[in-house]
Design a protein around this motif. Structure first.
Motif, PDB file in Angstrom:
ATOM      1  N   ALA A   1       1.162  -3.375   6.114  1.00  0.00           N
ATOM      2  CA  ALA A   1       1.142  -4.415   5.084  1.00  0.00           C
ATOM      3  C   ALA A   1       0.034  -4.212   4.057  1.00  0.00           C
ATOM      4  O   ALA A   1      -0.064  -4.973   3.100  1.00  0.00           O
ATOM      5  N   GLN A   2      -0.777  -3.181   4.222  1.00  0.00           N
ATOM      6  CA  GLN A   2      -1.910  -2.995   3.310  1.00  0.00           C
ATOM      7  C   GLN A   2      -1.434  -2.742   1.879  1.00  0.00           C
ATOM      8  O   GLN A   2      -1.699  -3.530   0.971  1.00  0.00           O
ATOM      9  N   THR A   3      -0.724  -1.655   1.661  1.00  0.00           N
ATOM     10  CA  THR A   3      -0.244  -1.343   0.311  1.00  0.00           C
ATOM     11  C   THR A   3       0.958  -2.200  -0.081  1.00  0.00           C
ATOM     12  O   THR A   3       1.170  -2.466  -1.264  1.00  0.00           O
ATOM     13  N   GLU A   4       1.714  -2.645   0.907  1.00  0.00           N
ATOM     14  CA  GLU A   4       2.863  -3.506   0.610  1.00  0.00           C
ATOM     15  C   GLU A   4       2.404  -4.834   0.008  1.00  0.00           C
ATOM     16  O   GLU A   4       3.011  -5.346  -0.941  1.00  0.00           O
ATOM     17  N   SER A   5       1.316  -5.384   0.531  1.00  0.00           N
ATOM     18  CA  SER A   5       0.810  -6.651   0.010  1.00  0.00           C
ATOM     19  C   SER A   5       0.230  -6.473  -1.397  1.00  0.00           C
ATOM     20  O   SER A   5       0.395  -7.345  -2.252  1.00  0.00           O
ATOM     21  N   VAL A   6      -0.422  -5.334  -1.645  1.00  0.00           N
ATOM     22  CA  VAL A   6      -0.929  -5.060  -2.993  1.00  0.00           C
ATOM     23  C   VAL A   6       0.215  -4.994  -3.989  1.00  0.00           C
ATOM     24  O   VAL A   6       0.161  -5.572  -5.077  1.00  0.00           O
ATOM     25  N   CYS A   7       1.275  -4.271  -3.610  1.00  0.00           N
ATOM     26  CA  CYS A   7       2.433  -4.122  -4.496  1.00  0.00           C
ATOM     27  C   CYS A   7       3.078  -5.475  -4.790  1.00  0.00           C
ATOM     28  O   CYS A   7       3.408  -5.774  -5.941  1.00  0.00           O
ATOM     29  N   ALA A   8       3.257  -6.281  -3.755  1.00  0.00           N
ATOM     30  CA  ALA A   8       3.861  -7.604  -3.942  1.00  0.00           C
ATOM     31  C   ALA A   8       3.033  -8.440  -4.908  1.00  0.00           C
ATOM     32  O   ALA A   8       3.572  -9.103  -5.807  1.00  0.00           O
ATOM     33  N   GLY A   9       1.712  -8.413  -4.741  1.00  0.00           N
ATOM     34  CA  GLY A   9       0.851  -9.176  -5.628  1.00  0.00           C
ATOM     35  C   GLY A   9       0.847  -8.635  -7.047  1.00  0.00           C
ATOM     36  O   GLY A   9       0.904  -9.397  -8.011  1.00  0.00           O
ATOM     37  N   ALA A  10       0.801  -7.310  -7.177  1.00  0.00           N
ATOM     38  CA  ALA A  10       0.758  -6.694  -8.499  1.00  0.00           C
ATOM     39  C   ALA A  10       2.009  -7.001  -9.310  1.00  0.00           C
ATOM     40  O   ALA A  10       1.952  -7.189 -10.532  1.00  0.00           O
TER      41      ALA A  10
END
Length: 327
Positions: A258-267
């Motif tokens: 979920a590390q990069t997935e959460s960044v992508c979702a927020g971005a």
């Protein structure tokens, strides 16, 4: 060191230019073949006793699988690399560059996920489902258009770490030998690291080792992606990427996914994850991000641009550090 720096940069450029041509043999497919054959051989002697005995045997077999695959991968890659350098430094640089190229997967991720975007953009949901099934592990037969787009986005976002930044960091640190060892662990996890009846015990060692090897790279990837979101224009929201990452980076069974997935979702201002079906069984998952707007096919391309820019930033930083150390 200067040879390693040259090969490291050349390998990255080769991946950016050519990706993974289907007509060329690829060592990761070879590692996959080795994993499958070793699993089959190890499982042939499974005991027929009670469940406790079977579980213990499967865990021992899973550990042995990890040892065999890593030994073979490390020895073969070292033999090829050091043999090439022993013959001639120029040949060594060429072989190391090609090996580095084969370890990275940025271009391949972009090409395969773009096939999903193309089919969705053409209004062909069935073909889009087929295209996304090639890059995800979940069941895709009944996915909606939004579900297909989300699956592609999640795969690119997660593999920004697993397929691009993590192997880049390990290759920068220890050359292609360490890079291929990382890829072997990652491939084992993708093949046997499932929490289902068949692999719960057999794949435990591979899954745990993958978690350990990805712990730092996943968080470095997330921070790099947040920074990239800040400088990538109005399509991305850096502040929101940081906020959602801080809030949702643990919303996954894996400590890293979920590390990069959460960044992508927020971005992007979208909501990812949620329940998904694997091998006919629905797996409950929390949502990641806020549904500020609906997911759309164009978000696949936006995610690819975010991934690729993050890769370039990481490459430049790695080269800068390597050059500083060499000097």
């Amino acid at each position: 060191m200067k040879y390693h720096i040259l090969a490291f940069g050349a390998g990255f450029l080769l991946d950016q230019l050519f990706g993974d041509p289907y007509f060329l043999p690829h060592p990761i497919r070879g590692i996959g073949w080795l994993i499958a054959k070793t699993e089959k051989t190890l499982r042939a002697g499974n005991p027929q006793g009670n469940s406790t005995e079977r579980e213990g045997a499967e865990r021992r077999q899973g550990k042995l699988l990890v040892v065999i695959v890593l030994l073979f991968t490390g020895m073969l890659s070292a033999l090829i690399l050091f043999g090439a350098y022993a013959m001639h430094p120029g040949l060594g640089v060429v072989i190391e560059a090609v090996m580095t190229y084969q370890i990275l997967a940025a271009r391949c991720l972009q090409v395969e996920s773009s096939k999903v975007w193309k089919q969705l953009n053409a209004g062909s949901l069935e073909e889009a489902r087929k295209a996304v099934s090639m890059i995800v592990g979940r069941d895709t037969e009944h996915l909606t258009e939004e579900g297909v787009a989300k699956a592609a986005i999640e795969t690119v976002a997660e593999n920004t770490s697993d397929g691009v930044i993590a192997p880049m960091l390990y290759t920068a640190l220890g050359g292609p030998v360490l890079g291929f060892l990382y890829k072997a662990v990652n491939t084992m996890d993708s093949m046997v690291g499932y929490k289902n009846e068949k692999y719960l015990h057999f794949g435990r060692a591979a899954a745990k080792l993958d978690d350990v090897m990805n712990f730092l790279p996943a968080r470095i990837s997330a921070l790099l992606m947040v920074g990239t979101a800040f400088i990538s224009g109005k399509s991305y929201n850096g502040k929101q990427a940081w906020r959602i990452w801080r809030r949702d980076n643990r919303k996954h069974a894996s400590p890293n996914s979920a590390q990069t997935e959460s960044v992508c979702a927020g971005a992007l201002g979208i909501q990812l994850a949620g329940d998904a079906s694997y091998f006919g069984k629905v797996v409950k998952k929390p949502y990641i991000g806020d549904p500020t707007r609906a997911v759309e096919p164009e978000d696949i391309r936006r995610t690819n641009r975010l991934m690729n820019r993050t890769a370039w930033i990481c490459e430049i930083l790695c080269l800068g550090i390597l050059i500083a150390v060499a000097v």
